[in-house]
Scaffold this motif. Structure first.
Motif, short mmCIF file in Angstrom:
data_model
loop_
_atom_site.label_atom_id
_atom_site.label_comp_id
_atom_site.label_asym_id
_atom_site.label_seq_id
_atom_site.Cartn_x
_atom_site.Cartn_y
_atom_site.Cartn_z
N MET A 1 0.54 -1.35 0.05
CA MET A 1 0.41 -0.72 0.36
C MET A 1 0.68 1.04 -0.07
N PRO A 2 0.72 1.80 -1.71
CA PRO A 2 1.26 3.75 -0.89
C PRO A 2 1.29 4.40 0.13
N THR A 3 1.92 5.18 0.87
CA THR A 3 2.40 5.87 1.62
C THR A 3 1.24 7.20 1.33
N ALA A 4 0.56 7.60 2.42
CA ALA A 4 -0.06 9.48 2.11
C ALA A 4 0.91 10.10 1.68
N LEU A 5 1.84 10.18 1.76
CA LEU A 5 2.47 11.47 1.41
C LEU A 5 2.92 11.14 -0.22
N ALA A 6 2.32 9.99 -0.75
CA ALA A 6 3.47 9.60 -2.35
C ALA A 6 1.87 9.90 -3.12
N THR A 7 0.57 8.98 -2.04
CA THR A 7 -0.34 9.40 -2.69
C THR A 7 -1.36 10.75 -3.24
N THR A 8 -0.81 12.26 -2.00
CA THR A 8 -1.01 13.35 -2.71
C THR A 8 -0.55 13.86 -3.25
N ARG A 9 0.40 12.88 -4.32
CA ARG A 9 0.63 13.44 -5.54
C ARG A 9 0.76 12.49 -7.04
N PHE A 10 0.00 11.19 -6.30
CA PHE A 10 -0.50 9.89 -6.91
C PHE A 10 -1.10 9.00 -6.88
N ASP A 11 -2.06 9.17 -7.94
CA ASP A 11 -3.70 8.30 -7.45
C ASP A 11 -2.95 7.06 -6.65
N ALA A 13 -3.45 4.05 -6.77
CA ALA A 13 -4.09 2.96 -7.72
C ALA A 13 -3.34 2.78 -9.20
N VAL A 14 -2.46 3.88 -9.56
CA VAL A 14 -1.38 4.90 -10.76
C VAL A 14 0.14 3.44 -9.99
N LEU A 15 0.45 4.62 -8.20
CA LEU A 15 1.41 4.01 -7.83
C LEU A 15 1.70 2.41 -7.33
#
Length: 73
Positions: A1-11, A13-15
């Motif tokens: 599961m992607p981190t919250a900080l990474a998901t602020t930049r990208f969706d 699902a993309v990660l």
């Protein structure tokens, strides 16, 4: 599961998609590599270019990038 900080930049699902693709080459390490790339990348395509650098075999790296570009369209 992607981190919250990474998901602020990208969706997320993309990660997750990038992580699953890279995991075929790096195993569980793919999660860390994708998170790191997401913090540097400007767009989804750049995530794939950054993570592809971690694939040692040049032919596999090239095929990975080719698949990523083909799946984008």
């Amino acid at each position: 599961m992607p981190t919250a900080l990474a998901t602020t930049r990208f969706d997320a699902a993309v990660l997750t998609k990038a992580e699953l693709a890279l995991a075929q080459h790096l195993g569980p390490l793919a999660r860390v590599v994708v998170k790191r790339a997401a913090m540097k990348a400007r767009d989804e395509a750049e995530i794939y270019l950054l993570v592809a650098d971690e694939i040692e075999d040049p032919a596999e790296r090239k095929a990975f990038i080719r698949r990523a570009v083909a799946n984008k369209g």
